[in-house]
Design a protein around this motif. Structure first.
Motif, short mmCIF file in Angstrom:
data_model
loop_
_atom_site.label_atom_id
_atom_site.label_comp_id
_atom_site.label_asym_id
_atom_site.label_seq_id
_atom_site.Cartn_x
_atom_site.Cartn_y
_atom_site.Cartn_z
N SER A 1 119.24 -5.48 -14.23
CA SER A 1 117.74 -5.32 -14.04
C SER A 1 117.05 -6.28 -14.75
CB SER A 1 117.60 -3.67 -14.56
OG SER A 1 117.87 -3.62 -15.83
N LEU A 2 117.46 -6.75 -15.56
CA LEU A 2 116.73 -7.51 -16.25
C LEU A 2 116.92 -8.94 -16.09
CD1 LEU A 2 115.39 -8.27 -19.48
CD2 LEU A 2 117.75 -9.05 -20.36
N VAL A 3 118.11 -9.51 -15.81
CA VAL A 3 118.18 -10.91 -15.29
C VAL A 3 117.75 -11.06 -13.76
CG1 VAL A 3 120.20 -12.69 -15.18
CG2 VAL A 3 120.22 -11.14 -16.87
N GLY A 4 118.56 -10.21 -13.07
CA GLY A 4 118.18 -10.15 -11.63
C GLY A 4 116.79 -10.77 -11.08
N PRO A 5 115.77 -9.98 -11.51
CA PRO A 5 114.48 -10.53 -11.06
C PRO A 5 113.89 -11.79 -11.63
CG PRO A 5 114.14 -8.29 -11.81
CD PRO A 5 115.49 -8.78 -12.23
N GLN A 6 114.23 -11.90 -12.87
CA GLN A 6 113.67 -13.11 -13.50
C GLN A 6 114.65 -14.40 -13.14
OE1 GLN A 6 112.86 -13.35 -17.53
NE2 GLN A 6 113.12 -11.22 -17.99
N LEU A 7 115.88 -14.24 -12.83
CA LEU A 7 116.40 -15.46 -12.27
C LEU A 7 116.40 -15.43 -10.85
CD1 LEU A 7 119.14 -17.18 -12.90
CD2 LEU A 7 120.58 -15.47 -12.07
N THR A 8 115.90 -14.49 -10.00
CA THR A 8 115.57 -14.75 -8.69
C THR A 8 113.99 -15.57 -8.61
OG1 THR A 8 116.35 -12.63 -8.10
CG2 THR A 8 114.75 -13.74 -6.45
N LEU A 9 113.36 -15.13 -9.61
CA LEU A 9 111.92 -15.98 -9.67
C LEU A 9 112.35 -17.53 -10.14
CD1 LEU A 9 108.86 -15.55 -9.65
CD2 LEU A 9 109.11 -15.29 -12.20
N GLY B 1 123.64 -4.02 -5.98
CA GLY B 1 122.70 -3.05 -5.35
C GLY B 1 121.51 -3.59 -5.00
N MET B 2 120.31 -2.67 -5.36
CA MET B 2 119.09 -3.16 -5.13
C MET B 2 118.82 -4.02 -3.65
SD MET B 2 117.29 -3.35 -8.07
CE MET B 2 117.16 -2.29 -9.59
N THR B 3 119.39 -3.64 -2.72
CA THR B 3 118.89 -4.44 -1.41
C THR B 3 117.88 -4.26 -1.06
OG1 THR B 3 120.22 -2.34 -0.40
CG2 THR B 3 121.32 -4.76 -0.33
N GLY B 4 117.09 -5.26 -0.41
CA GLY B 4 115.93 -5.09 0.11
C GLY B 4 114.87 -5.40 -0.84
N ASN B 5 115.19 -5.66 -1.87
CA ASN B 5 114.29 -6.11 -2.86
C ASN B 5 113.96 -7.61 -3.05
OD1 ASN B 5 112.53 -6.57 -5.16
ND2 ASN B 5 113.52 -5.20 -6.69
N LEU B 6 112.93 -8.02 -2.62
CA LEU B 6 112.59 -9.40 -2.40
C LEU B 6 112.67 -10.21 -3.77
CD1 LEU B 6 110.12 -9.65 0.54
CD2 LEU B 6 112.63 -10.65 0.59
N HIS B 7 112.41 -9.46 -4.73
CA HIS B 7 112.26 -9.89 -5.90
C HIS B 7 113.63 -9.96 -6.92
CE1 HIS B 7 107.93 -10.40 -5.17
NE2 HIS B 7 107.81 -8.84 -5.06
N HIS B 8 114.62 -9.46 -6.25
CA HIS B 8 115.81 -9.23 -6.85
C HIS B 8 116.68 -9.73 -6.16
CE1 HIS B 8 119.23 -7.88 -9.00
NE2 HIS B 8 118.53 -7.23 -9.78
N TYR B 9 117.53 -10.95 -6.13
CA TYR B 9 118.64 -11.26 -5.38
C TYR B 9 119.77 -11.54 -5.93
CZ TYR B 9 115.86 -12.57 -1.20
OH TYR B 9 115.33 -12.31 0.04
N GLY B 10 119.68 -10.92 -7.39
CA GLY B 10 120.82 -10.95 -8.50
C GLY B 10 122.04 -10.41 -8.01
#
Lengths: 478, 194, 538
Positions: free
Chosen positions: A340-348, A267-276
């Motif tokens: 929601s937890l892993v997505g942003p952190q893993l992207t970073l 989901g969460m398309t378009g979020n540059l901080h979440h490519y998970g």
């Protein structure tokens, strides 16, 4: 049964690569009496083969195994060489035999009078390589299905036959026997080289995730198809790594690399901080119509016999495997929480690693094309490194050297495995390439040098230089 | 002193002791681990007999079946044939009878036949009675003697008896002083011996 | 795409960093040392060779015979249908095999009974074929007929092993029924190699490091050994007349020769090298001896051969007639296998299978001096020429005695070999040098640390392994250098020569490279002594 179309080499000559003729699994204890032979057979490829022929081929294998026990009761036959094919025998569990029949490569020549002559190239297949392939077949089956014996306990022969058919029907199509080589013998894991700081960052990420997602039993972390961290036992990681890098990852080629967001899954398309996104499990975790199911894997089958859900989650070039006990039911809420937890952190983290990787690359200067290529393998940690293999894809692993040279590497490797000693072998091929094999303290290094006019002493100097420069920074685990 | 050449060949089953008899006679030695003869072995020995010197030209043939067809090459030129059997092997005595038959049919007409029952030192394991062998030898007018190459029993006596029985030079066309030449067998045109 | 990568005709390199090279598999190419092209290497003959060109030897394991046989199989020869009959009920073989095990157990009891009456000299054969020590033999060899009748077994009696051989023949026939040919079975630590030379099947179980091809080559030697006793014509005729004939009847007494051949192949590199070793002698002395053999000629003589301790002293041959190294090896073996040539003069039919497998030569064999190891073989085409040939032998002796040549030769036999230390290379322990054009090789005495028989066999095994790698049929090599814990080894093959060297593990690569130059110079200097440079004809 030739699935590969013949290749024309000259007007009068056709070459056929090795191919899979038969693959079968049997247990002699299941049909011990005359007339019951068919009951022994648990799986037979190709299925169309006539019943009597199946029985005959299984009988031959049994006879050969039994015959060799005359000369060594504990170490029966591992392979049979005939003019037309080679047969590989493997007994992964007591009384369960797997047999793989591989045809020898063929050259077909058309004579001036129009008649064709078939030449079987009997010396082309390496036993060590195909012996490893059949072992891999079992390990991969076991990863997703558990042991033969356990299936028999749970659902009798019927369940086992059903599982075998389901698995091998597809798996055998991915064997690609003609491009197997020394790397299959090693079955190694490529480790991603990185500095201590980044390594610690990854470790603390894994710790955080396991803390927050207390259901997670084991975690593994990969970057660029290379392993960085794993909580699994080595042998289990080895086959899981094989699955991820040759099957799962190639099926999900990096859309993010070409500048597009992943569709669907996370989901969460378009979020540059979440490519998970999830590589396993439901195609969309937010769609209530889609049931939450992850593939099951079996690890530690020798003692604890654990059955686990396999969740593979990826952001850019970083991938994490979370393994959760199969008795726990997977819920949509858990998946959403994970995402929601892993997505942003893993992207970073992925962009951190990428940045650091590029910096290191710049520091080491522009890449010169070296006049050598090498394979390294460490038996202790299964670390492998190759500059011979260009890229692994789902279907094949391309090598940049002539297959004959690869076979020479294979020959050297089987020389090494005869004795547990430190040894070195330097050979010059008919093509004037030098091949150097070194074995020292459980590590093996193979170098191919293109210095035709070099002598033994110069070749030795080259390899010394290579060891000094290449291996200090590659093997961070050493 | 006059020198006469006497051609003798030894026949009989493998392992009965043909070579051992010859060794005992020629070298006065015995080797318990003697190897089987290959093809045929040629040896000579000169002994004094009365007022003459007798030079024995001895063909020691191999007893194995694959050399069987070579035998005529050797007995056809011989003045005497010693057929040897092993007194501890009934079977060897039966083969002996076949040899006698063959010599009668294909051998030289006046050939002197001697029958030697070897290994008489192994009396405990005897399978062929001395009397039976003697009776048989008498019935075909052959020399008979039981021998032991190991213990040097009756070996010289055997050859002395052959010396005595072989007709003198002029009456024996087979032994001209030029040294005999093996006659070519008309039926055997091929080089194959068997 | 992948197809292109694997295409042999295209250069192996795709990214260009390693420049393409042409494959030159069949081209054992230029000798790196200038002037050492084929025919000029040390040991090469100056005018004519005495052997069939040794290259022809290399098709020993492969090729023609087999192809011919397969062709005949395709046309459903009577042999084929018979084989099919044997294999008819093979689907039940596995079930039967369980019975086989039982049979063997029962047999054991019987065997013990028969064993006691066997010749005590054959104690090797009496072994319990179910014991661990029997299984652990380095190399088993079995010979049997296509109908499964046992002919020879190296260890254990043929009777005790008849079921095992029965299973082997069943394996051969089942695979042939599928229009295929069984080659070998591989297990951890040993391999089972099959060759079929109708009407015989030969099987080896080897725990050595030899390649399948090397083991097959040894089995062929055994096959040729049997042919040399019987001729192929006779062998074929026998089995045509009676398929279940017991060939042991005709071969009785020859077990010793076969046993000896197998033992010899375990120790003597001649068989591996497909070459003949000469007794080191001064060229003038050797010429005198060759002259003596040459003078004592006869119309029916084809070869006059003088040997000592499995080394060739000299060989004189009829013009245009060449001896194959295999045939000479069989003669060497025959002489070393039997003490029965020691006394008197032997006259025996011998078939030289590589020369002509269908007929016998008649060979006069005698020792020139009872105490020495000098054995003279005069090979004639005439079965009735014994006395003529015997006379030739007398002439040889006369000539040798005339100029005291014989005594010099006997003195030379006191030192039938040489020490590696004479070469003067500190880390060099042993070497084998073969001149490819003459089919002759030289090699020093095997010395410390290879003193025990076990160690000597290990050294030969190392050479065997190098040989099989460098002569690999699908990927031959030019050069091998091996560094191990116990020794360093080097192998180098050019169109002119083959060189195998064994160094102490302390030796360096620089040392090895320098040693090659030094050794080649030494061999060049000594070549007159180590090789036969002027072979004669009658």
């Amino acid at each position: 049964m030739l699935m590969i179309s013949p290749r024309m080499t000259t007007a009068q000559e056709k070459q056929f690569p090795p191919s899979l003729q038969n693959f079968f699994i049997y247990n002699p204890k299941l049909g011990p009496r005359e007339g019951e032979e068919e009951k022994k057979i648990l799986f037979y490829h190709p299925t169309e083969v006539e019943k009597n022929e199946k029985i005959r081929n299984v009988g031959l294998c049994e006879a050969i195994v039994q015959f060799t026990r005359t000369f060594c009761p504990t170490k029966p036959a591992k392979s049979l060489h005939t003019q037309k094919n080679r047969q590989f025998f493997h007994e992964p569990e007591e009384s369960f035999w797997m047999v793989m029949v591989v045809s020898n490569p063929i050259i077909e020549r058309v004579n001036k009078d129009g008649s064709t002559v078939v030449e079987y190239q009997e010396d082309e297949l390496l036993d060590t390589v195909y012996g490893a392939v059949i072992q891999q077949c079992y390990s991969m089956y076991k990863l997703f299905n558990g042991t033969f014996a356990r299936s028999m306990e749970l659902g009798g022969v019927e369940l086992l036959i059903q599982k075998l058919e389901k698995f091998f029907f597809r798996y055998l199509q991915t064997l690609h026997l003609q491009s197997r080589d020394l790397l299959d013998v090693f079955g190694g894991i490529s480790f991603f080289p990185l500095d201590k700081m980044t390594y610690l960052k990854i470790q603390s990420f894994v710790n955080r995730m396991e803390e927050n997602l207390s259901l997670v039993k084991y975690t593994a972390f990969l970057y660029n198809d290379q392993l960085i961290w794993s909580g699994l036992e080595q042998d289990d990681m080895r086959i899981l790594y094989k699955y991820l890098t040759t099957s799962l990852f190639p099926r999900h080629m990096e859309p993010e690399l070409i500048g597009r967001d992943s569709p669907g899954r996370g989901g969460m398309t378009g979020n540059l901080h979440h490519y998970g996104r999830f590589l396993t499990g439901p195609s969309n975790i937010n769609d209530p119509e889609i049931p939450i199911r992850f593939p099951r894997i079996f690890v530690n089958t020798k003692d604890k016999y654990e059955e686990l859900h396999l969740i593979v989650y990826k952001a850019m070039s970083a991938a994490v495997c979370f393994m959760i006990d199969a008795s726990v039911e997977m819920t949509r809420e858990f998946c959403q929480k994970l995402d929601s937890l892993v997505g942003p952190q893993l992207t970073l983290l992925a962009s951190d690693i990428c940045e650091q990787f590029n910096t290191n690359k710049r520091l080491s200067g522009p890449e010169k094309e070296p006049h050598f290529k090498f394979i390294y393998f460490n038996h202790m940690n299964l670390a492998e490194k190759t500059t011979i293999h260009m890229r692994k894809t789902a279907s094949m692993c391309l090598t940049s050297v002539h297959p004959d040279l690869m076979k020479i590497l294979g020959d050297i490797n089987s020389d090494f495995s005869r004795a547990d000693e430190d040894e070195e072998i330097i050979v010059k091929a008919m093509t004037d390439y030098w091949v150097v094999g070194k074995r020292s303290d459980q590590r093996e290094l193979y170098v191919i040098l293109n210095q035709k006019n070099a002598n033994l002493i110069e070749v030795n100097e080259e390899v010394k230089k290579l060891c000094a420069t290449q291996f200090n920074n590659i093997f961070f685990l050493d | 002193m006059a020198l006469r050449e006497l051609k003798v060949c030894l026949l009989g089953d493998t392992g009965v002791g043909k070579s051992s008899i010859v060794w005992r006679f020629v070298e006065d030695s015995f080797d318990p681990n003697i190897n089987p003869t290959i093809g045929a072995s040629f040896m000579t020995k000169t002994v004094q007999y009365q007022s003459e010197l007798h030079k024995f030209l001895i063909w020691d043939t191999a007893g194995q079946e694959r050399f069987r067809a070579l035998a005529p090459m050797y007995y056809r030129g011989s003045a005497a044939a010693i057929i040897v059997y092993d007194i501890t092997k009934e079977e060897a005595f039966q083969t002996l009878k076949n040899w006698v038959k063959e010599l009668r049919q294909h051998g030289p007409p006046n050939i002197v036949v001697a029958i030697a029952g070897n290994k008489c030192d192994l009396n405990d394991a005897r399978e062929v009675l001395e009397k039976d062998a003697k009776d048989y030898a008498d019935s075909i007018h052959a020399i008979f003697v039981e021998t032991s190459a190991k213990n040097a029993i009756n070996i010289n006596e055997l050859f002395a008896e052959i010396s005595r029985r072989i007709p003198t030079t002029d009456s024996n066309p087979g032994s001209s002083n030029k040294g005999f030449k093996l006659r070519k067998q008309p039926s055997e045109t091929k080089r194959n011996c068997c | 795409m992948e197809a292109d990568v694997h295409n042999k005709k295209t250069p192996w390199e795709i990214n260009g960093s390693l420049a393409p090279a042409e494959l030159q598999r069949n081209n054992r190419s230029e000798s790196p040392t200038p002037g050492l092209v084929e025919g000029t290497e040390p040991g090469a003959r100056q005018d004519s060779a005495m052997f069939v060109h040794t290259r022809s030897y290399e098709d020993l394991t492969g090729g023609e015979e087999e192809k011919r046989r397969q062709e005949s199989d395709e046309t459903d020869s009577p042999g084929q249908s018979q084989m099919e009959e044997i294999s008819k009920d093979f689907s039940e073989l596995s079930t039967q095999l369980n019975r086989v095990v039982m049979d063997e157990e029962i047999r054991d009891g019987e065997v013990e009974g028969t064993v006691s009456c066997r010749d005590s000299a054959l104690s090797d054969k009496e072994e319990d074929v179910t014991s661990e020590s029997w299984r652990q033999h380095r190399k088993h060899v079995f010979v049997f007929s296509e109908a499964g009748k046992p002919i020879y077994s190296r260890y254990g009696t043929e009777e005790a092993l008849s079921t095992t051989m029965g299973v082997m023949v069943a394996l051969v026939s089942v695979i042939e029924a599928g229009k295929n040919v069984i080659k070998s079975i591989h297990a951890e630590g040993y391999k089972v190699v099959f060759i079929r030379r109708s009407p015989l099947v030969l099987v080896a179980v080897a725990r050595t490091r030899q390649s399948e091809q090397e083991v097959a080559k040894e089995l062929l030697y055994i096959y040729y050994q049997i042919i040399s006793l019987l001729t192929l014509t006779q062998l074929n005729r026998i089995f045509e007349q009676k398929t279940n004939y017991d060939l042991r009847r005709l071969l009785s007494g020859s077990e010793r020769i076969t046993d000896n051949l197998l033992n010899l192949m375990d120790r003597d590199p001649s068989f591996l090298m497909c070459a003949v070793r000469c007794l080191p002698l001064s060229a003038s002395l050797r010429d005198l001896i060759s002259g003596a053999l040459q003078q004592a000629k006869d119309k029916s003589l084809v070869f006059s051969i003088l040997i000592a301790q499995n080394q060739l002293v000299t060989l004189v041959r009829k013009k245009d007639q060449f001896l194959h190294p295999v045939d000479l090896h069989l003669l060497f073996n025959l002489i070393s296998a039997s003490s029965s040539f020691r006394e008197g003069e032997v006259w025996t039919p011998i078939c030289l299978p590589k020369f002509n497998s269908n007929g016998f030569f008649h060979t006069h064999i005698s020792y020139l001096d009872q105490a020495s190891s000098l054995c003279l073989m005069l090979i004639s085409t005439e079965s009735e020429h014994f006395f003529t040939i015997s006379n030739c032998k007398r002439k040889v002796l006369e000539r040798l005695n005339k100029r005291n040549t014989f005594q010099t030769l006997l003195d030379g036999l006191q030192t039938p070999s040489y020490c590696v230390s004479q070469v003067g290379i500190s880390d060099l322990r042993h070497f084998i040098y073969k001149s490819r054009s003459s089919g002759l090789f030289t090699s020093p005495e095997v010395e410390h640390p290879y003193v025990t028989q076990e160690e000597q066999e290990r050294l030969l095994e190392l050479y065997q392994h190098l040989y099989s790698r460098i002569h690999n049929s699908s990927r031959p090599l030019k050069y091998i250098y091996y560094v191990g814990q116990r020794e360093n080894l080097l192998a180098w093959v050019t169109s002119g020569f083959e060189l195998y060297m064994c160094f102490s593990p302390m030796g360096t690569k620089t040392g090895a490279v320098n040693a090659i130059t030094k050794l080649m110079k030494w061999i060049r200097k000594e070549e007159e002594r180590l090789f036969i440079l002027n072979p004669l004809t009658y």
